[in-house]
Scaffold this active site. Structure first.
Site, mmCIF file in Angstrom:
data_model
loop_
_atom_site.group_PDB
_atom_site.id
_atom_site.type_symbol
_atom_site.label_atom_id
_atom_site.label_comp_id
_atom_site.label_asym_id
_atom_site.label_seq_id
_atom_site.Cartn_x
_atom_site.Cartn_y
_atom_site.Cartn_z
ATOM 1 C CG HIS A 33 -0.837 0.354 2.276
ATOM 2 N ND1 HIS A 33 0.192 1.166 3.206
ATOM 3 C CD2 HIS A 33 -0.560 -0.809 3.475
ATOM 4 C CE1 HIS A 33 0.260 1.063 4.277
ATOM 5 N NE2 HIS A 33 -0.363 -0.106 4.512
ATOM 6 C CG HIS B 187 -0.489 2.477 12.370
ATOM 7 N ND1 HIS B 187 -1.001 1.772 12.643
ATOM 8 C CD2 HIS B 187 0.443 2.077 11.141
ATOM 9 C CE1 HIS B 187 -1.890 1.445 11.711
ATOM 10 N NE2 HIS B 187 -1.024 1.036 11.157
ATOM 11 C CG ASP C 71 2.265 0.202 7.939
ATOM 12 O OD1 ASP C 71 1.457 -0.323 6.772
ATOM 13 O OD2 ASP C 71 1.094 0.180 8.875
ATOM 14 C CD GLU D 80 -3.227 -1.300 5.407
ATOM 15 O OE1 GLU D 80 -3.783 -2.144 6.048
ATOM 16 O OE2 GLU D 80 -3.047 0.139 5.563
ATOM 17 C CD GLU D 81 -1.405 1.721 7.307
ATOM 18 O OE1 GLU D 81 -2.862 1.555 8.558
ATOM 19 O OE2 GLU D 81 -0.285 1.900 7.713
HETATM 20 ZN ZN LIG Z 1 0.312 -1.391 6.315
#
Ligand SMILES: [Zn+2]
Length: 471
Positions: free
Chosen positions: A279, A424, A291, A325-326
């Site tokens: 993503h 995150h 991420d 995505e998040e």
């Molecule tokens: Zn991710």
């Protein structure tokens, strides 16, 4: 002589029935694996996305810049049919976020709003804290006393445990996802959760909470682990704890966004697609290095490696960089909707979204007749110290939805031991990337993608009875 003839017959039988990998595919896969391991360009791609685009939350200017970056990268790598497929993405802005204990003693708390949270009033809200471990214990508390949380700040204290497979996250994340709305239903004023992560610094981890037209909401934020520890100690002492929370986050109307797609057309069966996903969006606090810039780096580098082969694999390799995505999963939904007519042409899907460290396990979910071939792919990964793992693959957030169409799913599970220290949080930055471990992940992804794209028979679809995702 007799044995050799029998062996040949046996090998021929395997190949003809599609049960195994032909020697030519195996040896090409070994060369691909070796080349990637000795140094790939993945870390350079990750660095470019982190440094030249930076944070890229859905709906932000960073999200649009990331789409432009991805189109340019794919064209630069020589991918074909490069395009941005339009969708609508949500827009949520963080704003100011502060909190402090006002009693028993004034002190600041390190907090970050959960994605989708509404704001407090501009001057903030102040309320007593009621502590509970998780959603189940909140319900138990409410069963004893329905007014227990009314007008209070509910503090969920559950701790995430560190596990190499990342399973601690799945066990704890419900306090972030469902915790706020469950407290809102019971009349709470706001929610604080212990950060869902394994760090011990004062950089709390954000992440999405459940929102929607019918969902009751209260302002909700994550507390860093040391601050959550402090609240817990005060609770144990039986003190009345009063906290002031100021959040100015807000949800704005949806805006245009895009999934970015590029392909290497197959040489013999171009309509058959091997989907390789990651993503493109990230949270706003760090630069989303782990991420999921890392996943983006792995899949783009895999495409580059396969594009340089003397002969193209039989099937088409399709790289999909998903939007949003998040905090919404709208990219995944848009892809499913737009590509519904060609779902049966998707021969397998693999998504990279568990950080940047080495792959430790390979698993799959496909029809039983594919077991011999996929076991041979697994054997090709054993020099990378990757084990074939059961239970079956689940596919990840962006491709998990392909399961209901029977699309075979593949998982390359990375070592997540340190992933949730950074995930995150403001600490998800490029310095956490270990290029050697990332190269191992590229070697694994390129080996798997090549084998699936070039094996004689496509993997068999997921049997009907396994198409429903497990809860
Ligand atoms: Zn991710």
């Amino acid at each position: 002589m007799m044995t050799k003839a029998l062996n040949l017959l046996w090998l021929w039988g395997l190949t003809a029935s599609g049960a195994g990998l032909p020697p030519a595919v195996r040896s090409a896969a070994e060369r691909i694996r070796q080349a990637a391991l000795s140094g790939s360009g993945a870390a350079g791609i990750v660095q470019s996305l982190c440094d030249h685009v930076g944070p890229r939350l859905a709906g932000s200017a960073g999200s649009r810049a990331a789409v432009a970056w991805a189109l340019e990268q794919m064209r630069g790598l020589g991918l074909e049919n490069v395009r941005a497929e339009k969708m609508r993405e949500p827009r949520w802005e963080r704003g100011v976020e502060t909190a402090e204990i006002v009693a028993p003693a004034m002190q600041p708390l390190a907090v970050t709003a959960l994605g989708g949270s509404p704001a407090t009033s501009p001057e903030g809200l102040e309320a007593d804290v009621v502590s509970t471990e998780n959603v189940e214990s909140l319900h138990a508390l409410l069963a004893r006393d329905p007014s227990a949380v009314r007008d209070r700040i509910v503090f969920y204290s559950e701790k995430m445990t560190r596990q190499s497979d990342g399973s601690g996250y799945g066990k704890t994340v419900n306090i972030r996802w469902a915790g706020p709305t469950e407290a809102a239903r019971a009349g709470a004023a706001a929610v604080l959760i212990r950060t869902v992560g394994t760090s011990s610094n004062r950089l709390p981890h954000t992440g999405v909470m459940k929102t929607g037209p019918e969902i009751p909401l209260v302002p909700a934020a994550a507390l860093s682990a040391p601050d959550a520890d402090l609240l817990e100690r005060l609770v144990r002492e039986g003190k009345t704890i009063r906290v002031r929370l100021i959040l100015t986050c807000r949800t704005l109307p949806d805006v245009a966004g895009s999934n970015v797609i590029g392909e290497l057309s197959g040489s013999e069966r171009p309509r058959e697609i091997v989907l390789l996903g990651a993503h493109l969006d990230s949270w706003d606090l760090g630069t989303g290095a782990l991420d999921d810039a890392a996943g983006v780096g792995v899949v783009l580098e895999t495409a580059r490696i396969l594009s340089r082969l003397p002969k193209r694999p039989k099937r088409t390799l399709r790289v999909v960089l998903f939007a949003n995505e998040e905090n919404g999963g709208r990219g995944a939904a848009a892809y499913r909707d737009a590509h519904r007519p060609e779902m049966s042409e998707h021969v397998a899907a693999l998504e990279m979204d568990l950080g940047a460290d080495r792959v430790r396990a390979f698993s799959w979910l496909a029809g039983g007749t594919s077991e011999p071939a996929l076991s041979e792919v697994a054997a090709l990964l054993s020099p990378l110290e990757i084990t074939a793992k059961k239970p079956e693959a689940s596919g990840g957030a962006d491709i998990g939805g392909l399961r209901e169409f029977g699309v075979p799913l593949l998982d390359l599970s990375q070592d997540a031991s340190r992933y949730f220290d950074f995930h995150h949080s403001a600490d998800d930055t490029f310095d956490k990337i270990d290029p050697k471990q990332l190269d191992q992940a590229v070697a694994a992804a390129a080996t798997v993608a090549y084998c699936i794209a070039d094996m004689p028979e496509r993997p068999a679809p997921i049997p009907e009875e396994k198409r429903k995702a497990q809860e």
